[in-house]
Design a protein around this motif. Structure first.
Motif, PDB file in Angstrom:
ATOM      1  N   LEU A  24       0.854  -1.183   0.000  1.00  0.00           N
ATOM      2  CA  LEU A  24       0.000   0.000   0.000  1.00  0.00           C
ATOM      3  C   LEU A  24       0.889   1.232   0.000  1.00  0.00           C
ATOM      4  O   LEU A  24       1.993   1.223   0.559  1.00  0.00           O
ATOM      5  CB  LEU A  24      -0.886   0.033   1.245  1.00  0.00           C
ATOM      6  CG  LEU A  24      -1.888  -1.093   1.449  1.00  0.00           C
ATOM      7  CD1 LEU A  24      -2.562  -0.946   2.811  1.00  0.00           C
ATOM      8  CD2 LEU A  24      -2.926  -1.095   0.337  1.00  0.00           C
ATOM      9  N   SER A  26       1.886   4.919   1.255  1.00  0.00           N
ATOM     10  CA  SER A  26       1.752   5.793   2.412  1.00  0.00           C
ATOM     11  C   SER A  26       1.858   7.234   1.921  1.00  0.00           C
ATOM     12  O   SER A  26       2.821   7.600   1.238  1.00  0.00           O
ATOM     13  CB  SER A  26       2.850   5.488   3.436  1.00  0.00           C
ATOM     14  OG  SER A  26       2.599   6.147   4.654  1.00  0.00           O
ATOM     15  N   ALA A  40       0.604  -4.792   2.243  1.00  0.00           N
ATOM     16  CA  ALA A  40      -0.851  -4.945   2.179  1.00  0.00           C
ATOM     17  C   ALA A  40      -1.159  -6.366   2.646  1.00  0.00           C
ATOM     18  O   ALA A  40      -1.398  -7.273   1.853  1.00  0.00           O
ATOM     19  CB  ALA A  40      -1.356  -4.705   0.763  1.00  0.00           C
ATOM     20  N   ASP A  42      -2.810  -9.697   4.718  1.00  0.00           N
ATOM     21  CA  ASP A  42      -4.133 -10.318   4.739  1.00  0.00           C
ATOM     22  C   ASP A  42      -4.146 -11.440   5.770  1.00  0.00           C
ATOM     23  O   ASP A  42      -3.265 -11.523   6.632  1.00  0.00           O
ATOM     24  CB  ASP A  42      -4.531 -10.812   3.340  1.00  0.00           C
ATOM     25  CG  ASP A  42      -3.545 -11.815   2.759  1.00  0.00           C
ATOM     26  OD1 ASP A  42      -2.815 -12.464   3.540  1.00  0.00           O
ATOM     27  OD2 ASP A  42      -3.494 -11.951   1.519  1.00  0.00           O
ATOM     28  N   GLU A 181      -3.406   2.020   8.771  1.00  0.00           N
ATOM     29  CA  GLU A 181      -2.956   1.963   7.383  1.00  0.00           C
ATOM     30  C   GLU A 181      -2.538   3.329   6.859  1.00  0.00           C
ATOM     31  O   GLU A 181      -1.721   3.435   5.948  1.00  0.00           O
ATOM     32  CB  GLU A 181      -4.053   1.376   6.494  1.00  0.00           C
ATOM     33  CG  GLU A 181      -5.348   2.181   6.458  1.00  0.00           C
ATOM     34  CD  GLU A 181      -6.466   1.419   5.766  1.00  0.00           C
ATOM     35  OE1 GLU A 181      -6.617   1.598   4.545  1.00  0.00           O
ATOM     36  OE2 GLU A 181      -7.186   0.650   6.441  1.00  0.00           O
ATOM     37  N   GLN A 182      -3.083   4.416   7.461  1.00  0.00           N
ATOM     38  CA  GLN A 182      -2.718   5.766   7.002  1.00  0.00           C
ATOM     39  C   GLN A 182      -1.347   6.197   7.513  1.00  0.00           C
ATOM     40  O   GLN A 182      -0.774   7.152   6.984  1.00  0.00           O
ATOM     41  CB  GLN A 182      -3.765   6.789   7.478  1.00  0.00           C
ATOM     42  CG  GLN A 182      -5.187   6.477   7.080  1.00  0.00           C
ATOM     43  CD  GLN A 182      -5.922   5.698   8.168  1.00  0.00           C
ATOM     44  OE1 GLN A 182      -5.310   4.985   8.978  1.00  0.00           O
ATOM     45  NE2 GLN A 182      -7.234   5.839   8.214  1.00  0.00           N
ATOM     46  N   SER A 207       0.702  -4.826   9.033  1.00  0.00           N
ATOM     47  CA  SER A 207       0.024  -3.653   8.470  1.00  0.00           C
ATOM     48  C   SER A 207      -0.890  -4.060   7.327  1.00  0.00           C
ATOM     49  O   SER A 207      -0.723  -5.121   6.715  1.00  0.00           O
ATOM     50  CB  SER A 207       1.050  -2.636   7.966  1.00  0.00           C
ATOM     51  OG  SER A 207       1.657  -3.085   6.768  1.00  0.00           O
ATOM     52  N   GLY A 208      -1.841  -3.196   7.021  1.00  0.00           N
ATOM     53  CA  GLY A 208      -2.751  -3.444   5.906  1.00  0.00           C
ATOM     54  C   GLY A 208      -4.071  -2.743   6.116  1.00  0.00           C
ATOM     55  O   GLY A 208      -4.272  -2.029   7.105  1.00  0.00           O
ATOM     56  N   ARG A 209      -4.975  -2.935   5.165  1.00  0.00           N
ATOM     57  CA  ARG A 209      -6.302  -2.327   5.279  1.00  0.00           C
ATOM     58  C   ARG A 209      -7.062  -2.934   6.444  1.00  0.00           C
ATOM     59  O   ARG A 209      -6.882  -4.098   6.799  1.00  0.00           O
ATOM     60  CB  ARG A 209      -7.081  -2.512   3.974  1.00  0.00           C
ATOM     61  CG  ARG A 209      -6.491  -1.728   2.803  1.00  0.00           C
ATOM     62  CD  ARG A 209      -7.406  -1.784   1.593  1.00  0.00           C
ATOM     63  NE  ARG A 209      -6.885  -0.971   0.505  1.00  0.00           N
ATOM     64  CZ  ARG A 209      -6.071  -1.428  -0.444  1.00  0.00           C
ATOM     65  NH1 ARG A 209      -5.693  -2.702  -0.422  1.00  0.00           N
ATOM     66  NH2 ARG A 209      -5.632  -0.629  -1.391  1.00  0.00           N
ATOM     67  N   GLY A 210      -7.981  -2.109   6.982  1.00  0.00           N
ATOM     68  CA  GLY A 210      -8.690  -2.513   8.183  1.00  0.00           C
ATOM     69  C   GLY A 210      -9.332  -3.876   8.119  1.00  0.00           C
ATOM     70  O   GLY A 210      -9.058  -4.746   8.954  1.00  0.00           O
ATOM     71  N   ASP A 212      -8.948  -6.300   5.929  1.00  0.00           N
ATOM     72  CA  ASP A 212      -8.064  -7.387   5.507  1.00  0.00           C
ATOM     73  C   ASP A 212      -7.236  -7.932   6.658  1.00  0.00           C
ATOM     74  O   ASP A 212      -6.923  -9.123   6.704  1.00  0.00           O
ATOM     75  CB  ASP A 212      -7.117  -6.898   4.398  1.00  0.00           C
ATOM     76  CG  ASP A 212      -7.845  -6.540   3.121  1.00  0.00           C
ATOM     77  OD1 ASP A 212      -9.007  -6.980   2.964  1.00  0.00           O
ATOM     78  OD2 ASP A 212      -7.270  -5.827   2.288  1.00  0.00           O
ATOM     79  N   SER A 332      -5.722  12.582   5.517  1.00  0.00           N
ATOM     80  CA  SER A 332      -5.966  11.953   4.220  1.00  0.00           C
ATOM     81  C   SER A 332      -7.041  12.706   3.445  1.00  0.00           C
ATOM     82  O   SER A 332      -7.756  13.552   3.996  1.00  0.00           O
ATOM     83  CB  SER A 332      -6.427  10.502   4.413  1.00  0.00           C
ATOM     84  OG  SER A 332      -7.691  10.473   5.074  1.00  0.00           O
TER      85      SER A 332
END
Length: 482
Positions: A24, A26, A40, A42, A181-182, A207-210, A212, A332
């Motif tokens: 991802l 940043s 990213a 999972d 993630e941000q 780390s990664g999207r919420g 996932d 963001s």
């Protein structure tokens, strides 16, 4: 174009890319540009991290308290030794201005959290003894839960990560931490440094999207405790997911905190408190504890508005690394859109006192940043959306009141209950308001004076529980008969 730095997960003491190989971007919120890349991750990465934490738990929990304290102090030394680098990464990630940032400093900064946790390790193993009769003794002992999932918000990544992880491992647990993630790079770099001093698997970072990462993490049957700071809707989703395994949770959530000014207050002090510390210069209003409902007694309304406007005019937006900057950008594009949407709603619902502008023209030297100027509305009562909903930006609303009873009613007319401020010289009033305001924290003639010796948490939609070392232990009872 220079190659972007790429950060990795910490799993079992190893620094790893996502199993999928995906990354991802940043974004630097003060420029809008991509400045780093993060994994990213999972479910596969979560499984590996939880397994690493589970494998590390028996040896870590068996360490004497003094042994865990030794490791915690070594982590504190990381902040002392790498404060400049970690500060720089945090500023790039969240855009918080340097002189207000709550990231580490050469003087110690967040090292204190790890030193404090080291000093609390003995508390986490201290039980009780209760004689039941001449031949029978009841005892209790404190024991760790096991694997703790720690979910960290973007507005204070290293501070929240340190607070949660230090207390959890001090109590003998192991941790899987999900950075925001941000704003992950600073925490992931900290993870790389952690791997040099902690046994493998004691702290892991993914780390990664919420959805996932967060969803498989909180649903994992080997996770026995969850601590999350974030939004109420996220907490509800986590609580539903955690219910299948009856996983214990701690939630520190949003707020719409009242900041109440009476006519007998020190108006200079109150005006500064409600304008700067409480809302605007604290991460550009991106703080769950921000006092964004400013209740002012009607007899001093005009005078307070005049003082607040004068203070707001001195706030300077700009480069977070510029020592003259006193307020940074929003995190963001999504948050910028949300906050500016509320500003437009406020223009329809209430009267604009000052501010209301947003966009690149506010900081011409950094046109790609997510800039919103300090904004204040005055509402007729507490019903507008800008008075009821958490905006999470530099937007506040003044609500006039006449009597104590009216002020209490307005203060408690919220689904949130995180904090409140009170500005008055009347000691009897102070006692009444501390008793009657429905919130987890009350500040009197100050605001945002948090200390780690004191609990911090909320009620209602602001969550429950505290990131306290005893919250990361369970009490076992034994009865011994001779």
């Amino acid at each position: 174009m220079a190659e972007l730095p790429e950060y990795k997960n910490l799993i079992g003491g190893e620094y790893r890319a996502a199993a999928s190989g995906k990354c991802l971007d940043s974004i630097n919120p003060s420029t809008g540009e991509v400045w780093a890349r993060i994994p990213a991750s999972d479910r596969t990465d979560v499984e590996a991290a939880v397994k690493a934490a589970s494998d590390a738990f028996p040896a870590w929990s068996a360490l004497p308290a003094a042994g865990r304290a030794h490791y915690l102090r070594k982590v504190g030394d990381i902040f002392r030794q790498h404060s400049e680098e970690l500060t720089r990464l945090e500023l790039l990630g969240i855009g918080c201005q340097a002189r207000k940032s709550n990231v580490p400093s050469p003087a110690g900064g967040l090292a204190f959290l790890w030193d404090r946790a080291a000093g609390l390790t003995l508390d986490a193993v201290t039980g009780r003894s209760v004689p039941l009769d001449a031949n029978t003794l009841g005892i209790t002992r404190r024991e760790p839960y096991g694997v703790v999932a720690a979910i960290v918000p973007y507005n204070s990544p290293q501070g929240m990560a340190s607070s949660k992880a230090s207390l959890a491992i001090a109590a003998g647990n192991t941790v899987v931490l999900k950075p925001p993630e941000q704003a992950s790079p600073a925490i992931l770099r900290f993870g790389e440094l952690l791997a040099e001093v902690l046994p493998p698997g004691v702290v892991n970072m993914v780390s990664g999207r919420g959805a996932d990462v967060g969803d498989p993490l909180v649903r994992h049957p080997d996770v026995r405790k969850i601590t999350m700071t974030g939004a109420p809707d996220t907490a509800r989703a986590i609580q539903r997911a955690a219910a299948d395994n009856l996983t214990s949770c701690i939630f520190e959530l949003g707020g719409k905190s009242p900041n109440i000014v009476f006519a007998d207050a020190d108006l200079d002090k109150a005006a500064y408190g409600v304008t700067t510390q409480a809302i605007y210069t604290t991460n550009a209003g991106q703080a769950c504890v921000g006092g964004s409902r400013i209740l002012i007694q009607r007899s001093i309304l005009a005078e307070m508005l005049k003082r607040m406007k004068a203070i707001a005019e001195q706030i300077k937006l700009g480069d977070p690394f510029d020592p003259e900057t006193t307020m940074g950008p929003l995190i963001s594009q999504a948050q910028f859109d949300k906050v500016t949407g509320y500003i437009e709603i406020g223009k329809r619902e209430a009267e604009l006192v000052f501010g209301g502008r947003y966009g690149p023209e506010l900081v011409p030297s950094r046109p790609g940043g997510f800039w919103v100027e300090p904004t204040l509305f005055i509402a007729k009562d507490n019903t507008p959306r800008i008075c009821q909903e958490e905006i999470f930006g530099p937007v506040a609303a003044v609500i006039p009141f006449d009597t104590e009873e009216e002020a209490i009613a307005i203060a408690n007319d919220s689904r949130f209950g995180l904090a409140a401020g009170l500005w008055t010289t009347n000691l009897a009033r102070v006692n009444r308001f501390i008793r009657d305001i429905r919130s987890g924290n009350v500040w009197v003639n100050t605001y945002l004076q948090t200390r780690y010796e004191l609990p911090f948490g909320g009620i209602k939609d602001s969550g429950y529980g505290h990131d306290d070392i005893m919250e990361f232990t369970v009490e076992k009872t034994a009865v011994i008969s001779t």
